[in-house]
Design a protein around this motif. Structure first.
Motif, PDB file in Angstrom:
ATOM      1  N   SER A 193       0.834  -1.201   0.000  1.00  0.00           N
ATOM      2  CA  SER A 193       0.000   0.000   0.000  1.00  0.00           C
ATOM      3  C   SER A 193       0.870   1.254   0.000  1.00  0.00           C
ATOM      4  O   SER A 193       2.043   1.231   0.386  1.00  0.00           O
ATOM      5  CB  SER A 193      -0.910   0.012   1.229  1.00  0.00           C
ATOM      6  OG  SER A 193      -0.149   0.248   2.414  1.00  0.00           O
ATOM      7  N   MET A 253      -1.803   8.342  -3.390  1.00  0.00           N
ATOM      8  CA  MET A 253      -2.684   7.813  -2.360  1.00  0.00           C
ATOM      9  C   MET A 253      -3.946   8.666  -2.220  1.00  0.00           C
ATOM     10  O   MET A 253      -5.070   8.140  -2.189  1.00  0.00           O
ATOM     11  CB  MET A 253      -1.944   7.749  -1.018  1.00  0.00           C
ATOM     12  CG  MET A 253      -2.770   7.174   0.117  1.00  0.00           C
ATOM     13  SD  MET A 253      -1.793   6.893   1.627  1.00  0.00           S
ATOM     14  CE  MET A 253      -1.333   8.592   2.054  1.00  0.00           C
ATOM     15  N   ASN A 278      -5.352  10.583  -4.331  1.00  0.00           N
ATOM     16  CA  ASN A 278      -6.195  10.621  -5.531  1.00  0.00           C
ATOM     17  C   ASN A 278      -6.495   9.236  -6.101  1.00  0.00           C
ATOM     18  O   ASN A 278      -7.023   9.114  -7.196  1.00  0.00           O
ATOM     19  CB  ASN A 278      -5.530  11.493  -6.599  1.00  0.00           C
ATOM     20  CG  ASN A 278      -5.474  12.946  -6.191  1.00  0.00           C
ATOM     21  OD1 ASN A 278      -6.437  13.687  -6.372  1.00  0.00           O
ATOM     22  ND2 ASN A 278      -4.343  13.369  -5.630  1.00  0.00           N
ATOM     23  N   LYS A 279      -6.123   8.191  -5.304  1.00  0.00           N
ATOM     24  CA  LYS A 279      -6.434   6.808  -5.665  1.00  0.00           C
ATOM     25  C   LYS A 279      -5.922   6.451  -7.065  1.00  0.00           C
ATOM     26  O   LYS A 279      -6.628   5.823  -7.860  1.00  0.00           O
ATOM     27  CB  LYS A 279      -7.934   6.548  -5.552  1.00  0.00           C
ATOM     28  CG  LYS A 279      -8.468   6.713  -4.133  1.00  0.00           C
ATOM     29  CD  LYS A 279      -9.966   6.477  -4.068  1.00  0.00           C
ATOM     30  CE  LYS A 279     -10.461   6.440  -2.632  1.00  0.00           C
ATOM     31  NZ  LYS A 279     -10.171   7.672  -1.867  1.00  0.00           N
ATOM     32  N   THR A 335      -1.202  -0.344  -3.947  1.00  0.00           N
ATOM     33  CA  THR A 335      -2.658  -0.212  -3.811  1.00  0.00           C
ATOM     34  C   THR A 335      -3.024   0.863  -2.791  1.00  0.00           C
ATOM     35  O   THR A 335      -2.172   1.406  -2.086  1.00  0.00           O
ATOM     36  CB  THR A 335      -3.262  -1.546  -3.358  1.00  0.00           C
ATOM     37  OG1 THR A 335      -2.752  -1.880  -2.058  1.00  0.00           O
ATOM     38  CG2 THR A 335      -2.908  -2.660  -4.324  1.00  0.00           C
ATOM     39  N   ILE A 336      -4.303   1.116  -2.711  1.00  0.00           N
ATOM     40  CA  ILE A 336      -4.822   2.151  -1.801  1.00  0.00           C
ATOM     41  C   ILE A 336      -5.005   1.614  -0.391  1.00  0.00           C
ATOM     42  O   ILE A 336      -5.151   2.361   0.570  1.00  0.00           O
ATOM     43  CB  ILE A 336      -6.181   2.691  -2.315  1.00  0.00           C
ATOM     44  CG1 ILE A 336      -6.083   3.034  -3.809  1.00  0.00           C
ATOM     45  CG2 ILE A 336      -6.624   3.924  -1.539  1.00  0.00           C
ATOM     46  CD1 ILE A 336      -5.050   4.090  -4.132  1.00  0.00           C
TER      47      ILE A 336
END
Length: 241
Positions: free
Chosen positions: A185, A206, A208-209, A237-238
């Motif tokens: 992450s 992170m 702004n995904k 990943t988020i």
């Protein structure tokens, strides 16, 4: 229909990669190889944008540490990215890939000024767009510029092509037992202070995904495989783990 996983992506390449084994400047064979890798993804009907660093020519942070005023050093680094962008544009166009360079620092004889809507229009016409000149502001890295441009053009993913095959918990060159992450992450990268991108770039992703994939660009065919969705490198990943 294209079999690629992504419709539009942004590839971030370090300037050091263009230097090859010589360690400085631009190695023509590396340019030719990179151009061929990009062409293979363009052939999948994927819209490709790029940001290239300038560390093979000039590093603003290093010059600042040696006593040069930071803003001036960073502007010099931005100019180095323009040199790399023009070199890659030439290599791409030699193999028939229509390419546009857009610079955040205006220099009309060499490149277009950065205009978001024009960049998107170029991509829609299947032209490769190379963003040069960083963000146009000192104190921001080309990693941050890459994330910013990726968000502005609505890229579905940002891919960082490196010399290693993903993200490790330590430098795999100096630590042979370093553990490679298949998935991690953004928060874990920040908490562990992993040197993937600078913290500003990671935070932007992170917040702004924006998905990030880190992979070894030196392996022939890897860029195409990542664009097709194969699990190569490290996916960021988020999530919180």
């Amino acid at each position: 229909m294209s079999s690629a996983k992504y419709r539009r992506l942004l590839l971030k390449v370090s300037g050091e990669m263009l230097a090859g084994e010589q360690g400085y400047g631009i190695q023509p064979s590396i340019l030719e190889t990179l151009a061929a890798e990009i062409a293979s993804v363009v052939a999948l009907e994927v819209q490709v944008a790029l940001v290239i660093g300038g560390g093979n020519i000039f590093r603003g942070i290093a010059a600042s540490a040696a006593g040069m005023e930071r803003a001036s050093a960073d502007y010099m680094g931005m100019l180095a990215t323009v040199l790399n962008a023009l070199a890659l544009q030439n290599a791409l166009e030699r193999i028939g890939i229509i390419t546009r360079v857009q610079s955040a620092i205006e220099m009309r004889q060499l490149a277009e000024g950065y205009i978001r809507r024009r960049a998107i229009r170029h991509l829609e016409k299947n032209r490769v767009v190379i963003f040069a000149g960083g963000t146009g502001n000192p104190y921001f890295s080309t990693d941050t510029a890459a994330v910013l441009r990726a968000m502005e053009i609505s890229a579905q993913v940002i891919m960082k092509g490196t010399k290693v095959d993903g993200i490790y918990d330590a430098d795999p060159v100096s630590h042979p037992t370093a553990k490679k992450y298949d998935q991690i992450s953004f928060l874990s990268i920040l908490n562990q202070n992993l040197k993937v991108m600078d913290s500003t770039a990671i935070s932007l992703c992170m917040d702004n995904k924006l998905p990030l994939t880190v992979f070894n660009l030196k392996v022939p065919g890897n860029f195409k495989r990542v664009a097709l969705g194969e699990p190569i490198g490290t996916s960021v990943t988020i999530g919180n783990r």
